[in-house]
Design a protein around this motif. Structure first.
Motif, PDB file in Angstrom:
ATOM      1  N   TYR A 158       0.864  -1.184   0.000  1.00 49.50           N
ATOM      2  CA  TYR A 158       0.000   0.000   0.000  1.00 49.50           C
ATOM      3  C   TYR A 158       0.897   1.230   0.000  1.00 49.50           C
ATOM      4  CZ  TYR A 158      -4.221   2.732   0.792  1.00 49.50           C
ATOM      5  OH  TYR A 158      -5.265   3.605   0.647  1.00 49.50           O
ATOM      6  N   TYR A 159       0.694   2.085  -0.992  1.00 45.26           N
ATOM      7  CA  TYR A 159       1.454   3.334  -1.091  1.00 45.26           C
ATOM      8  C   TYR A 159       0.540   4.480  -0.685  1.00 45.26           C
ATOM      9  CZ  TYR A 159       3.963   7.337  -2.964  1.00 45.26           C
ATOM     10  OH  TYR A 159       4.584   8.544  -3.102  1.00 45.26           O
ATOM     11  N   TYR A 160       0.936   5.208   0.375  1.00 47.77           N
ATOM     12  CA  TYR A 160       0.202   6.388   0.831  1.00 47.77           C
ATOM     13  C   TYR A 160       0.783   7.605   0.119  1.00 47.77           C
ATOM     14  CZ  TYR A 160      -1.390   3.334   4.600  1.00 47.77           C
ATOM     15  OH  TYR A 160      -1.939   2.302   5.315  1.00 47.77           O
ATOM     16  N   ALA A 161       0.015   8.177  -0.807  1.00 47.89           N
ATOM     17  CA  ALA A 161       0.522   9.264  -1.648  1.00 47.89           C
ATOM     18  C   ALA A 161       0.883  10.506  -0.828  1.00 47.89           C
ATOM     19  CB  ALA A 161      -0.501   9.619  -2.719  1.00 47.89           C
ATOM     20  N   ASP A 162      -0.001  10.925   0.081  1.00 48.59           N
ATOM     21  CA  ASP A 162       0.265  12.151   0.855  1.00 48.59           C
ATOM     22  C   ASP A 162       1.536  12.031   1.672  1.00 48.59           C
ATOM     23  OD1 ASP A 162      -1.876  13.532  -0.131  1.00 48.59           O
ATOM     24  OD2 ASP A 162      -3.121  13.343   1.679  1.00 48.59           O
ATOM     25  N   ALA A 163       1.725  10.894   2.333  1.00 46.68           N
ATOM     26  CA  ALA A 163       2.890  10.691   3.200  1.00 46.68           C
ATOM     27  C   ALA A 163       4.094  10.154   2.432  1.00 46.68           C
ATOM     28  CB  ALA A 163       2.537   9.726   4.324  1.00 46.68           C
ATOM     29  N   GLN A 164       3.899   9.786   1.159  1.00 48.09           N
ATOM     30  CA  GLN A 164       4.951   9.183   0.329  1.00 48.09           C
ATOM     31  C   GLN A 164       5.586   7.985   1.053  1.00 48.09           C
ATOM     32  OE1 GLN A 164       7.631  12.339  -0.665  1.00 48.09           O
ATOM     33  NE2 GLN A 164       6.214  13.279  -2.098  1.00 48.09           N
ATOM     34  N   THR A 165       4.730   7.185   1.659  1.00 50.18           N
ATOM     35  CA  THR A 165       5.154   6.058   2.477  1.00 50.18           C
ATOM     36  C   THR A 165       4.577   4.766   1.903  1.00 50.18           C
ATOM     37  OG1 THR A 165       5.263   7.448   4.441  1.00 50.18           O
ATOM     38  CG2 THR A 165       5.027   5.079   4.819  1.00 50.18           C
ATOM     39  N   THR A 166       5.397   3.725   1.890  1.00 48.68           N
ATOM     40  CA  THR A 166       4.951   2.423   1.408  1.00 48.68           C
ATOM     41  C   THR A 166       4.871   1.449   2.580  1.00 48.68           C
ATOM     42  OG1 THR A 166       6.005   2.804  -0.727  1.00 48.68           O
ATOM     43  CG2 THR A 166       5.452   0.534  -0.204  1.00 48.68           C
ATOM     44  N   HIS A 167       3.751   0.752   2.672  1.00 43.90           N
ATOM     45  CA  HIS A 167       3.536  -0.249   3.713  1.00 43.90           C
ATOM     46  C   HIS A 167       3.340  -1.594   3.024  1.00 43.90           C
ATOM     47  CE1 HIS A 167       0.622  -2.335   6.596  1.00 43.90           C
ATOM     48  NE2 HIS A 167       1.780  -2.340   7.202  1.00 43.90           N
ATOM     49  N   GLU A 179       5.530  -6.809   8.616  1.00 43.50           N
ATOM     50  CA  GLU A 179       5.102  -5.565   7.974  1.00 43.50           C
ATOM     51  C   GLU A 179       6.309  -4.651   7.856  1.00 43.50           C
ATOM     52  OE1 GLU A 179       1.471  -3.780   9.366  1.00 43.50           O
ATOM     53  OE2 GLU A 179       0.761  -5.708  10.113  1.00 43.50           O
ATOM     54  N   VAL A 180       6.470  -4.047   6.679  1.00 44.91           N
ATOM     55  CA  VAL A 180       7.606  -3.169   6.431  1.00 44.91           C
ATOM     56  C   VAL A 180       7.075  -1.812   5.967  1.00 44.91           C
ATOM     57  CG1 VAL A 180       9.713  -2.813   5.082  1.00 44.91           C
ATOM     58  CG2 VAL A 180       9.081  -5.129   5.797  1.00 44.91           C
ATOM     59  N   LEU A 181       7.560  -0.761   6.625  1.00 47.37           N
ATOM     60  CA  LEU A 181       7.204   0.607   6.242  1.00 47.37           C
ATOM     61  C   LEU A 181       8.440   1.296   5.709  1.00 47.37           C
ATOM     62  CD1 LEU A 181       5.287   0.912   9.474  1.00 47.37           C
ATOM     63  CD2 LEU A 181       4.226   1.696   7.370  1.00 47.37           C
ATOM     64  N   GLN A 182       8.304   1.953   4.554  1.00 47.48           N
ATOM     65  CA  GLN A 182       9.412   2.704   3.964  1.00 47.48           C
ATOM     66  C   GLN A 182       8.964   4.152   3.839  1.00 47.48           C
ATOM     67  OE1 GLN A 182       9.646  -0.323   0.700  1.00 47.48           O
ATOM     68  NE2 GLN A 182      11.839   0.079   0.926  1.00 47.48           N
ATOM     69  N   PHE A 183       9.718   5.053   4.489  1.00 52.34           N
ATOM     70  CA  PHE A 183       9.375   6.466   4.527  1.00 52.34           C
ATOM     71  C   PHE A 183      10.190   7.242   3.498  1.00 52.34           C
ATOM     72  CE2 PHE A 183       8.430   4.638   8.652  1.00 52.34           C
ATOM     73  CZ  PHE A 183       7.156   5.116   8.902  1.00 52.34           C
ATOM     74  N   PRO A 184       9.725   8.433   3.120  1.00 54.95           N
ATOM     75  CA  PRO A 184      10.433   9.204   2.080  1.00 54.95           C
ATOM     76  C   PRO A 184      11.847   9.619   2.469  1.00 54.95           C
ATOM     77  CG  PRO A 184       8.612  10.486   2.994  1.00 54.95           C
ATOM     78  CD  PRO A 184       8.504   9.096   3.547  1.00 54.95           C
ATOM     79  N   ASN A 185      12.170   9.662   3.777  1.00 51.13           N
ATOM     80  CA  ASN A 185      13.532  10.025   4.202  1.00 51.13           C
ATOM     81  C   ASN A 185      14.459   8.811   4.232  1.00 51.13           C
ATOM     82  OD1 ASN A 185      12.662   8.606   6.438  1.00 51.13           O
ATOM     83  ND2 ASN A 185      13.180  10.192   7.916  1.00 51.13           N
ATOM     84  N   ASN A 186      13.986   7.676   3.679  1.00 47.15           N
ATOM     85  CA  ASN A 186      14.722   6.405   3.626  1.00 47.15           C
ATOM     86  C   ASN A 186      14.745   5.647   4.948  1.00 47.15           C
ATOM     87  OD1 ASN A 186      15.291   6.503   0.882  1.00 47.15           O
ATOM     88  ND2 ASN A 186      17.069   7.814   1.243  1.00 47.15           N
ATOM     89  N   GLN A 187      13.976   6.093   5.950  1.00 43.19           N
ATOM     90  CA  GLN A 187      13.824   5.299   7.165  1.00 43.19           C
ATOM     91  C   GLN A 187      12.979   4.076   6.819  1.00 43.19           C
ATOM     92  OE1 GLN A 187      12.868   7.318  10.855  1.00 43.19           O
ATOM     93  NE2 GLN A 187      11.379   5.737  11.358  1.00 43.19           N
TER      94      GLN A 187
END
Length: 160
Positions: free
Chosen positions: A50-59, A67-75
Motif C-alpha cells: 500500500y502506497y500512501y501518496a500524501d505521506a509518500q510512504t509504502t507499507h 510488515e515493512v514501512l518505507q518512509f520518504p527520508n529512507n527510514q
C-alpha cells in the motif's frame, strides 16, 4: 461503475469516485488506484503493498505477518509478528525494540546501546570501553581492566 476487459485479458473497473481496480489476466494480481493517489497492490505471493501518496510512504504486509514501512527520508521500519520492531534510520543507525521490553541501538561507529526492561543501560563503545548506567551508579570499564564507578550519592571509586 464501468468495467473494461482489455484484449490482453486484464479487467479494469472504474468506480464513480475515480477509484480504479485492475485485475491481471491470470487474476493473480490486483492493483487499486484510489482517487486520492494511494495505490494498493495485492501480489501473486499474497503480499499487500500500500502506497500512501500524501505521506509518500509504502507499507508492505507479508503473508507471514511481517510488515515493512518505507518512509520518504529512507527510514525503514520492520514490524515482526512476535512484536519485535526494527528501525533503520537514514544514517544507518539500527534500533531494535524487542517484545520483552529490551531495546538495542546499533550506531554506524560500532557503538551499541542496550536498555534493559528495568531501565539499566549498557553502552559498549567501539574502542572497547563499556558504560553501565543504573539507578544506583554509573560505571565505566576500560579495556585495561580499570573500572571507575560514580554512585548516586556522589561517591566515586576506581579499581585497577
Amino acid at each position: 461503475q464501468v468495467e473494461e476487459v482489455l484484449t490482453d485479458g486484464r479487467r479494469i473497473i472504474t468506480f464513480r469516485n475515480g477509484t480504479k481496480k485492475e485485475i491481471s489476466a491470470d487474476k493473480r494480481m490486483t492493483t487499486i488506484s484510489f482517487f486520492n493517489g494511494d495505490v494498493k497492490k495485492i501480489m501473486p505471493d499474497q503480499r499487500v503493498i500500500y502506497y500512501y501518496a500524501d505521506a509518500q510512504t509504502t507499507h508492505t504486509a507479508y503473508p507471514d505477518g511481517l510488515e515493512v514501512l518505507q518512509f520518504p527520508n529512507n527510514q525503514i521500519e520492520k514490524h515482526y509478528p512476535d512484536g519485535t520492531q526494527e528501525i533503520v534510520f537514514p544514517d544507518h543507525t539500527v534500533k531494535c525494540l524487542y517484545s520483552d521490553g529490551i531495546k538495542e541501538t546499533f550506531f554506524p561507529d560500532g557503538t551499541v546501546v542496550k536498555v534493559e526492561k528495568n531501565g539499566d543501560k549498557i553502552v559498549v563503545f567501539s574502542n572497547g570501553q563499556k558504560e553501565i548506567h543504573t539507578v544506583q551508579f554509573r560505571r565505566r570499564e576500560y579495556p585495561d581492566g580499570t573500572i571507575k564507578t560514580v554512585y548516586c550519592n556522589g561517591r566515586q571509586e576506581t579499581e585497577h
